[in-house]
Design an enzyme around this catalytic site. Structure first.
Site, PDB file in Angstrom:
ATOM      1  N   ALA A  89       0.878  -1.178   0.000  1.00  0.00           N
ATOM      2  CA  ALA A  89       0.000   0.000   0.000  1.00  0.00           C
ATOM      3  C   ALA A  89       0.915   1.229   0.000  1.00  0.00           C
ATOM      4  O   ALA A  89       0.845   2.094   0.869  1.00  0.00           O
ATOM      5  CB  ALA A  89      -0.957  -0.003   1.188  1.00  0.00           C
ATOM      6  N   HIS A 139       7.224   5.540   1.432  1.00  0.00           N
ATOM      7  CA  HIS A 139       7.980   4.371   0.980  1.00  0.00           C
ATOM      8  C   HIS A 139       8.871   4.732  -0.218  1.00  0.00           C
ATOM      9  O   HIS A 139      10.030   4.321  -0.290  1.00  0.00           O
ATOM     10  CB  HIS A 139       7.021   3.255   0.535  1.00  0.00           C
ATOM     11  CG  HIS A 139       6.089   2.766   1.590  1.00  0.00           C
ATOM     12  ND1 HIS A 139       4.718   2.994   1.548  1.00  0.00           N
ATOM     13  CD2 HIS A 139       6.306   2.048   2.718  1.00  0.00           C
ATOM     14  CE1 HIS A 139       4.148   2.428   2.593  1.00  0.00           C
ATOM     15  NE2 HIS A 139       5.083   1.856   3.331  1.00  0.00           N
ATOM     16  N   ASP A 196       8.144   5.499  12.119  1.00  0.00           N
ATOM     17  CA  ASP A 196       8.086   4.406  13.102  1.00  0.00           C
ATOM     18  C   ASP A 196       9.353   4.477  13.957  1.00  0.00           C
ATOM     19  O   ASP A 196      10.235   3.627  13.866  1.00  0.00           O
ATOM     20  CB  ASP A 196       7.973   3.070  12.375  1.00  0.00           C
ATOM     21  CG  ASP A 196       6.707   2.986  11.558  1.00  0.00           C
ATOM     22  OD1 ASP A 196       5.675   2.614  12.116  1.00  0.00           O
ATOM     23  OD2 ASP A 196       6.738   3.335  10.362  1.00  0.00           O
TER      24      ASP A 196
END
Ligand code: AMP
Length: 283
Positions: free
Chosen positions: A32, A37, A151
């Protein structure tokens, strides 16, 4: 871009590169894909000779089966996006390929890191993360692996594993990529309704409020109080945690530690049935 679905085929392809002393950059993802990314892929392309991206929705890191079920999997769109940034190799294994029936059980002692914040709220999550990342590192044997600051705790967990196991690779943390209005890009954002997205925006707003106040000289804990009272007024946002921490161990600072630099503000919240995380570093 070459696509591999088995470990054996990918290893055979990559061994030709590593034997010629070429560097391998690696970007593990759950698909996704979004600009966050793709930015990691671009960093890898610039820093290494060949870039490998993996897309694998890793079941062992989901502590909530409904979240695993609902995780978006737009694979054709992902392949097109990776081609658009000239990613060299995509590894797209099945669950059986990554977890064969005779697979060894996994436990990796992460100490405190597994017991605080994401570790506490998502029991078993970092066991699943380290399990799959260890397997992927073993297959790809990267020179550099790229992870997003989005993250933050995950970056610390992976660095901890790399250090403890003396894995022969370097990690590079890449800044969080945001939408123009500040919302951190996330694969889960597609699950937000338009009202949910507006509510979610208050999270990055709160982080930027703290950064701005901090840069004008407000103490970090005072700045946090102001951001909390702003968030209190936003309907539909349920905070799980919101803390100002020492980035070296993610311990929450108290009044006596307010002069510590840098600091990281971390948060997790439920908005519109979606769990979101974000953070900002104060220097
Ligand atoms: P995921 O597919 O969510 O597991 O993420 C794969 C990698 O992309 C992880 O290293 C994430 O930290 C990174 N990532 C996710 N969102 C962002 C973002 N908004 N900016 C930068 N990196 C990100």
């Amino acid at each position: 871009m070459e696509i591999f679905t088995t470990k054996i085929a990918l290893k055979a392809h990559l061994s030709a590169f590593s034997s010629k002393d070429k560097t391998i950059g690696f970007v593990p993802t759950m698909g996704a894909l979004h600009e966050g990314h793709l930015t990691l892929i671009e960093y890898s392309k610039r820093a290494t000779d060949i870039t490998v991206c993996s897309i694998f929705v890793n079941p062992t890191q989901f502590n909530d089966p409904a979240d695993l079920e609902k995780y978006p999997r737009p694979i054709e769109k992902d392949v097109a996006l990776l081609q658009s940034v000239n990613c060299d190799v995509l590894f797209l294994p099945t669950v059986e390929e990554m977890y064969p029936p005779n697979d060894e059980p996994w436990f990796f002692d992460l100490g405190r890191l597994d017991k605080i914040w994401e570790g506490a709220k998502r029991p078993g999550h970092y066991q699943g993360v380290t399990q799959v990342v260890y397997k992927l590192f073993d297959i790809v044997k990267p020179s550099i692996a790229f992870f997003g600051q989005k993250d933050f705790q995950q970056c610390m967990v992976i660095q901890y594993m790399v250090d403890k196991l003396h894995l022969p690779l370097r990690l590079q943390m890449v800044d969080t990529v945001r939408d123009a209005d500040g919302l951190a890009k996330s694969s889960r954002n597609v699950r937000l309704s338009s009202n949910g997205r507006k509510q979610a925006l208050s999270l990055s707003k709160a982080l930027f409020m703290i950064k701005q106040a901090f840069e004008k000289g407000t103490g970090p804990l005072q700045a946090k109080e102001e951001a909390l009272s702003f968030l209190d007024k936003v309907e539909g946002v349920e905070l799980e945690y919101f803390a100002i921490c020492n980035p070296s161990d993610l311990s929450e600072i108290d009044r006596k530690q307010q002069d510590l630099r840098p600091l990281v503000v971390i948060l997790a919240a439920w908005v519109d049935g979606v769990r979101l995380i974000d953070n900002i570093v104060l220097k």
